[in-house]
Scaffold this motif. Sequence first.
Motif, PDB file in Angstrom:
ATOM      1  N   GLU A 113      60.674  81.065  54.194  1.00  0.00           N
ATOM      2  CA  GLU A 113      61.296  81.786  55.290  1.00  0.00           C
ATOM      3  C   GLU A 113      60.282  82.679  55.995  1.00  0.00           C
ATOM      4  O   GLU A 113      59.588  83.475  55.379  1.00  0.00           O
ATOM      5  CB  GLU A 113      62.456  82.636  54.761  1.00  0.00           C
ATOM      6  N   GLY A 114      60.208  82.501  57.297  1.00  0.00           N
ATOM      7  CA  GLY A 114      59.309  83.330  58.086  1.00  0.00           C
ATOM      8  C   GLY A 114      57.933  82.742  58.286  1.00  0.00           C
ATOM      9  O   GLY A 114      57.187  83.201  59.133  1.00  0.00           O
ATOM     10  N   LEU A 219      61.988  92.972  65.466  1.00  0.00           N
ATOM     11  CA  LEU A 219      61.894  91.637  64.895  1.00  0.00           C
ATOM     12  C   LEU A 219      60.482  91.354  64.380  1.00  0.00           C
ATOM     13  O   LEU A 219      59.496  91.754  64.992  1.00  0.00           O
ATOM     14  CB  LEU A 219      62.255  90.587  65.944  1.00  0.00           C
ATOM     15  N   THR A 220      60.411  90.652  63.263  1.00  0.00           N
ATOM     16  CA  THR A 220      59.125  90.174  62.754  1.00  0.00           C
ATOM     17  C   THR A 220      58.823  88.827  63.406  1.00  0.00           C
ATOM     18  O   THR A 220      59.723  88.177  63.951  1.00  0.00           O
ATOM     19  CB  THR A 220      59.172  90.001  61.228  1.00  0.00           C
ATOM     20  N   GLU A 223      61.117  86.004  62.713  1.00  0.00           N
ATOM     21  CA  GLU A 223      62.503  86.139  63.144  1.00  0.00           C
ATOM     22  C   GLU A 223      62.687  85.824  64.623  1.00  0.00           C
ATOM     23  O   GLU A 223      63.807  85.892  65.134  1.00  0.00           O
ATOM     24  CB  GLU A 223      63.004  87.562  62.862  1.00  0.00           C
ATOM     25  N   ASP A 273      73.494  89.954  65.395  1.00  0.00           N
ATOM     26  CA  ASP A 273      73.231  89.485  64.036  1.00  0.00           C
ATOM     27  C   ASP A 273      74.512  88.799  63.566  1.00  0.00           C
ATOM     28  O   ASP A 273      75.553  89.442  63.441  1.00  0.00           O
ATOM     29  CB  ASP A 273      72.882  90.664  63.131  1.00  0.00           C
ATOM     30  N   ALA A 368      67.857  82.196  62.388  1.00  0.00           N
ATOM     31  CA  ALA A 368      67.074  83.262  61.764  1.00  0.00           C
ATOM     32  C   ALA A 368      66.947  82.978  60.275  1.00  0.00           C
ATOM     33  O   ALA A 368      67.774  82.253  59.701  1.00  0.00           O
ATOM     34  CB  ALA A 368      67.753  84.618  61.988  1.00  0.00           C
ATOM     35  N   SER A 371      67.554  85.397  54.764  1.00  0.00           N
ATOM     36  CA  SER A 371      67.486  86.720  54.130  1.00  0.00           C
ATOM     37  C   SER A 371      67.334  87.859  55.130  1.00  0.00           C
ATOM     38  O   SER A 371      67.355  89.027  54.746  1.00  0.00           O
ATOM     39  CB  SER A 371      66.317  86.759  53.137  1.00  0.00           C
ATOM     40  N   SER A 372      67.179  87.539  56.416  1.00  0.00           N
ATOM     41  CA  SER A 372      66.945  88.579  57.417  1.00  0.00           C
ATOM     42  C   SER A 372      68.261  89.223  57.854  1.00  0.00           C
ATOM     43  O   SER A 372      69.310  88.586  57.868  1.00  0.00           O
ATOM     44  CB  SER A 372      66.239  88.007  58.644  1.00  0.00           C
ATOM     45  N   SER A 373      68.169  90.485  58.242  1.00  0.00           N
ATOM     46  CA  SER A 373      69.337  91.195  58.753  1.00  0.00           C
ATOM     47  C   SER A 373      68.876  92.331  59.658  1.00  0.00           C
ATOM     48  O   SER A 373      67.892  93.018  59.366  1.00  0.00           O
ATOM     49  CB  SER A 373      70.171  91.763  57.601  1.00  0.00           C
ATOM     50  N   ARG A 377      68.528  98.213  60.021  1.00  0.00           N
ATOM     51  CA  ARG A 377      67.305  98.671  60.672  1.00  0.00           C
ATOM     52  C   ARG A 377      67.609  99.809  61.635  1.00  0.00           C
ATOM     53  O   ARG A 377      68.744 100.014  62.046  1.00  0.00           O
ATOM     54  CB  ARG A 377      66.645  97.516  61.421  1.00  0.00           C
TER      55      ARG A 377
END
Length: 388
Positions: A113-114, A219-220, A223, A273, A368, A371-373, A377
């Motif tokens: 992921e990512g 966002l990374t 993402e 989200d 996405a 595991s992202s949320s 944040r």
Amino acid sequence: MTIALARFPVELLKLITTSLSDNDLCNFALTCSIFHDAVHGDKVVWRDRFLSVYDDPVNKISYDWKATYQKRQRLHKKMVGLSFRSGQSKEELEALEILWDILADARGNIPAEGDPVDGRNFSHILPLRSERAIFSSHSHVDEHPLLSAVSLLLTPLLNRPKLAFIKGSQEIVYKPDVNRVINADGTPNLSILNAMARLFTWHIHPDSPSDLFHQRTLLTPGEMPCFWQGRLGDEGEIPTKWFGAYMYSNPTRIIIYDGDELSSDRSDGYLVDMTLTISQSAFTGIGKDFDTFTIKSGEITPIPSPPGRLSTVNGWKKVEFIKSYTHHGWFYSGIILPGNNMMLGYWMRSKGGLLSRGASGPFIFWRAPESSSLLNRDNRVSFVRVTG
């Protein structure tokens, strides 16, 4: 040396060609009739060379491995000198057709992921990042289906369109009498979908001066909108985790940016989200943007591919659902792109309702990491409700 090599079994000669460059391979074939037959006598040498560089093609029947390999190898040289101002010249059409075929065959693999997408064809697509503006900022892109389709599927490269061409995207997206993403024949409306993708790319691009969606700064890289896993057009599973954004179809004023007049886009400032629960072609879900919401009555329906060359890629799907807050709800209708990595469309007051100004608008969602949320944040960053 040539005479000695000519006595080698043809299988060994074919093996020797694997260590030769493209130019050396052609010169090797010109040396004598034995070497020529070893290279061109069947499809083995060119097929193996092709598959060492590219993903295997979707349709292998009567496939010309040599011609396709050589055309693809020339693609980047053609791209450098092409402006795609019309999308109609012989050179432009050939380059677009080759790029479309590379996209259609691309087999994506995301190791974790990512992580960046990985795949043989993607290794040739990703270097086009610097040329991406050719497609995303093109004044005639909406008049040519193949150019629109290539630009749309390259959206995850996220090259920021030129501001001058955002005006054209706004005119297409906000025009009230054509705001439908599915044509009368049931195929996707590539002109509108591509205009939406360009408009949202302008606002969510990391280097964009826009502050319409302030949470994009949270966002990374992993993402951001991404390419597909597996092969484009494969059925695959619909992702359950999505980020997204939406705007209102009522730009209320004209602003001057970099000396150019531009209608101001409008949003609530928060990215979406959303997590879905999918059962075959139906789904529900939960999510949050400026407030929590639930997803109800979700439906996914396959639709026909665009005609002509674009029909080589299936996997277009109509998506509809109700996004419900505590005291009100909105009907969403759009298209999931082949690859199941992105959906674009319009939201409105109710199913079958008009896209009235202020009560409707375009939306974009992209797959996405599971595991992202965005929920935990810092979303207290100030934002401007009306911006360019």
